[in-house]
Design a protein around this motif. Structure first.
Motif, short mmCIF file in Angstrom:
data_model
loop_
_atom_site.label_atom_id
_atom_site.label_comp_id
_atom_site.label_asym_id
_atom_site.label_seq_id
_atom_site.Cartn_x
_atom_site.Cartn_y
_atom_site.Cartn_z
N LEU A 93 0.83 -1.21 0.00
CA LEU A 93 0.00 0.00 0.00
C LEU A 93 0.86 1.26 0.00
CD1 LEU A 93 -2.84 -0.88 2.53
CD2 LEU A 93 -3.01 -0.74 0.05
N THR A 94 1.88 1.22 0.85
CA THR A 94 2.86 2.29 0.94
C THR A 94 4.22 1.63 1.10
OG1 THR A 94 2.87 2.48 3.35
CG2 THR A 94 1.12 3.66 2.16
N PRO A 95 5.31 2.38 1.05
CA PRO A 95 6.61 1.76 1.30
C PRO A 95 6.71 1.08 2.67
CG PRO A 95 6.91 3.90 0.28
CD PRO A 95 5.45 3.78 0.61
N ALA A 96 5.83 1.44 3.61
CA ALA A 96 5.91 0.88 4.96
C ALA A 96 4.84 -0.15 5.27
CB ALA A 96 5.83 2.00 6.00
N VAL A 97 3.77 -0.24 4.46
CA VAL A 97 2.65 -1.13 4.77
C VAL A 97 2.41 -2.08 3.60
CG1 VAL A 97 0.20 -1.28 5.35
CG2 VAL A 97 1.58 0.63 6.23
N THR A 98 2.38 -3.37 3.92
CA THR A 98 2.17 -4.41 2.91
C THR A 98 1.02 -5.31 3.36
OG1 THR A 98 4.50 -4.42 2.27
CG2 THR A 98 3.19 -6.36 1.68
N LEU A 99 0.12 -5.62 2.44
CA LEU A 99 -0.97 -6.56 2.68
C LEU A 99 -0.67 -7.86 1.96
CD1 LEU A 99 -4.09 -4.25 2.20
CD2 LEU A 99 -2.83 -4.75 4.31
N ARG A 100 -1.00 -8.99 2.62
CA ARG A 100 -0.73 -10.29 2.00
C ARG A 100 -1.94 -11.19 2.16
NH1 ARG A 100 5.19 -12.55 3.27
NH2 ARG A 100 4.61 -13.79 1.47
N LEU A 101 -2.19 -11.99 1.14
CA LEU A 101 -3.23 -13.01 1.16
C LEU A 101 -2.58 -14.33 0.75
CD1 LEU A 101 -6.26 -13.70 1.47
CD2 LEU A 101 -6.49 -13.27 -0.99
N LEU A 102 -2.72 -15.36 1.60
CA LEU A 102 -2.09 -16.64 1.37
C LEU A 102 -3.15 -17.74 1.41
CD1 LEU A 102 -0.23 -14.94 3.71
CD2 LEU A 102 1.44 -16.60 2.85
#
Length: 669
Positions: A277-286
């Motif tokens: 989403l931003t350089p500091a926030v990542t969303l993951r779906l596994l």
């Protein structure tokens, strides 16, 4: 005979002092096959510098293992400090792992993030080969705070290779002792927007017993990585294996059967999608799916004529989906929040066919087995970072909600500090749990149900000191650990009142009964001179025994008894040389000390002591043709060079000296 293993208790301070004065052992080694990687994923679930980890980690590189001629994951794990591999005889026989004195069902096994343990934690390693494997990460200590059930003694994750910037083809073919025939091929390629790998392998042997001991296994695997710009990545993985193992022995090891066999088909699928989403926030779906089809069959002649065939098919699956968010707030903290949903199911039955000489032909009976499922919802939070220079930490907590037993909360906390140049001290404390198996809670044809059964638990303290010397050429470390297991699930045999029609038999069942403790010391050292020479040593001293049972306990274990098949002393040593001219040689020695086992050929089964043994393996290769894009080499490996006769399980002899010779083709473009 004394049924309790004894151990000399070495004060931890003395061990630390020895490590600083002379080359000793590293719990995470760096050699051609065991490397302390700069970045590790499994320990914290996000890429983390190895120097910041608070638990011992061992990384085995697939390419280096294959250079040594290692074929299976089980054989690779023999060099991991504190790991004991128990193989029930010939190639393809049931193979278990006891990590740091825990039960064989206490290690979580993942393939590209997908759990592959059966319900109850059991996983057998005999059919897991190294085709297309990039690396194996082994984390010792409880991991339930991040991974849920099964992770009491450790977590093992196998990663499939991804494609690089150049297309690569790697193919091998070998043959040798015991009718061994094997081959493999792997293809990989990468471009900026995508990368893939494909692998296949086939292994066959006639076995160590002259009749009905053949084993065949094949594997297909692949990985595909797609990048949508710089912020979104999707990785898909798959691994399919099929195997057939013929075994002529009964439960006591007597070879008396000419047609019994087992087969297994396993499919593991995984998906991992991430978006920044931003350089500091990542969303993951596994998401992941592990599906296993097992079959065991046996045909026997009856005294009155005709045949009786027994067939036991079973199917199980473990499907899960997970969502998580990772937020970095600078070097001081990275926060991970996640939730997962998992559904597990097993179906099994036993069918008996009576082939008679009468005109009626075949008559059959079916014993219904379990048809069970379980749903688990997990929620976890983790934090890690470097709050000040030379100090790192990690902490995690997890809550699991289960459909058929009490909810469980687990946690982990640890810290590591740089003391002086090249020295690092670490410590951690954590808890873990193991869920009951379906046949234990729901019952089977051989035991009644026990809906009150609860998960097995562990509390673990782990401390260690690591020292780097000679500009990083020499690394040494020592560690101490203490694991306290509670609510261990034990089999309680049924009781017969003596009624002639067996009408008053109290059925057997499983219950939470014993408590056990596994504690010990580990030490190690590794030396690397450039890209050519490398050497490593590891040693583990272990005391694993029962320390409490409930009043009236009717099982065989008593307080003070050593836990079965766990050696009090074990170790390994590896020396390898990779010549610039294109040839390679390695020698690997594994030492397994005395350990207790039970003689099931006698009733009631007494406890015996299996003798210690040393297994020496040699491997080598030489290039015979080399161009700018292709290399053709000859390979050879000799397992159990000394022809040592030993048994991991009583009455089930391990293979003797095994020589395998072949060739390898590598091409790039």
């Amino acid at each position: 005979m004394n049924r309790t293993n004894t151990i000399t208790h070495i004060p931890f301070v003395a061990v630390v002092a020895a490590a600083l004065c002379a080359p000793t052992i590293a719990s995470a080694q760096r050699s051609d096959s065991t490397v302390l990687a700069p970045v590790v994923v499994t320990a914290t679930r996000i890429p983390t510098a190895a120097s910041s980890l608070t638990q011992p980690i061992t990384v085995l590189l697939g390419d280096d293992l294959r250079a040594r001629g290692v074929v299976t994951v089980a054989e690779a794990l023999r060099s991991v400090p504190g790991a004991t591999i128990v193989q029930s005889g010939s190639f393809g026989a049931v193979t278990s792992l006891f990590l740091r004195g825990g039960e064989s069902r206490y290690t979580k096994v993942l393939i590209d993030g997908v759990p592959v343990n059966s319900v109850g934690g059991t996983f057998f390693f005999q059919n897991l080969t190294l085709e297309n494997v990039d690396r194996i990460e082994v984390v010792e200590g409880p991991g339930s705070a991040l991974y849920g059930a099964d992770a009491l003694s450790g977590v093992i994750q196998i990663f499939t290779r991804s494609g690089g910037s150049h297309g690569t083809l790697d193919a091998t073919a070998r043959a040798g002792s015991y009718g061994t025939r094997e081959g493999s091929a792997a293809l990989s390629r990468g471009i900026p927007a995508a990368a893939y790998s494909l692998g296949a392998g086939w292994h066959q042997t006639d076995g160590v017993i002259p009749f009905n001991n053949q084993y065949t296994t094949g594997t297909l695997s692949g990985a595909l990585k797609l990048a949508a710009g710089a912020r979104s990545v999707v990785r898909l993985t798959s691994r399919y294996s099929s195997s057939v193992y013929h075994f002529p022995t009964d439960f006591s090891g007597v070879p008396n059967d000419t047609n019994s066999y087992t087969s297994q088909h396993r499919l593991v699928l995984g998906a991992d999608a991430s978006h920044a989403l931003t350089p500091a926030v990542t969303l993951r779906l596994l998401a992941g799916d592990n599906e296993v089809h097992d079959l065991s069959e046996d045909t026997r002649a009856r005294k009155a004529g005709g045949l009786v065939k027994t067939s036991a098919p079973a199917i199980g699956f473990r499907r899960r989906v997970e969502a998580r968010a990772e937020a970095a707030t600078g070097r001081r903290a990275t926060i991970t929040l996640g939730s997962d949903y998992e559904r597990e199911a097993e179906r099994a039955k036993v069918i008996s066919y009576n082939y008679t000489t009468s005109p009626d032909g075949v008559a059959g009976t079916t014993i219904p087995g379990g048809d069970d499922h379980r749903i688990t919802r997990g929620y976890y939070a983790a934090a890690q970072g470097v709050p000040v220079d030379r100090l790192s930490y990690d902490a995690s907590v997890r809550y699991d909600n289960h459909s058929d037993y009490k909810d469980v909360t687990t946690y982990h906390a640890g810290a590591a500090a740089q003391l002086w140049n090249g020295a690092r001290v670490r410590g951690s404390y954590g808890t873990g749990f193991n869920a009951p198996a379906f046949y234990q809670t729901q019952g089977s044809a051989y035991n009644r149900s026990n809906s009150a059964l609860q998960p097995e638990q562990v509390r673990t303290l782990d401390v260690g000191l690591e020292q780097s010397l000679l500009s990083g050429t020499l690394r040494a470390s020592v560690a101490a650990f203490d694991q306290r297991f509670s609510q261990l699930i034990q089999y309680v045999p049924g009781l017969n009142s003596g009624a002639p029609d067996y009408s008053e038999i109290t059925p057997a069942y499983y219950d939470n009964l014993t408590q056990a403790r596994a504690r010990g010391y580990q030490a190690g050292a590794q030396l690397a001179r450039g890209r050519e020479w490398s050497a490593s040593l590891s040693y583990t001293q272990l005391l694993a025994k029962v320390y409490a049972v409930p009043p009236g306990f009717g099982g065989s274990l008593r307080p003070g008894d050593a836990l079965l098949r766990r050696p009090s002393h074990s170790g390994s040593g590896l020396l390898s040389y990779a010549a610039p001219a294109g040839w390679y040689a390695s020698a690997n020695a594994t030492y397994v000390g005395k350990r207790p086992d039970m003689d099931f050929a006698i009733f009631p089964s007494p406890t015996i002591t299996l003798p210690a043994y040393v297994k020496l393996d040699l491997a080598g290769s030489v290039n015979v043709l080399r161009t700018a894009s292709r290399t053709l080499g000859l390979t050879a490996r000799v397992d159990n060079v000394l022809g040592k006769r030993y048994e991991d399980v009583l009455h089930f002899p391990a293979p003797g000296r095994t020589v395998v010779i072949g060739g390898r083709l590598t091409a790039t473009r």
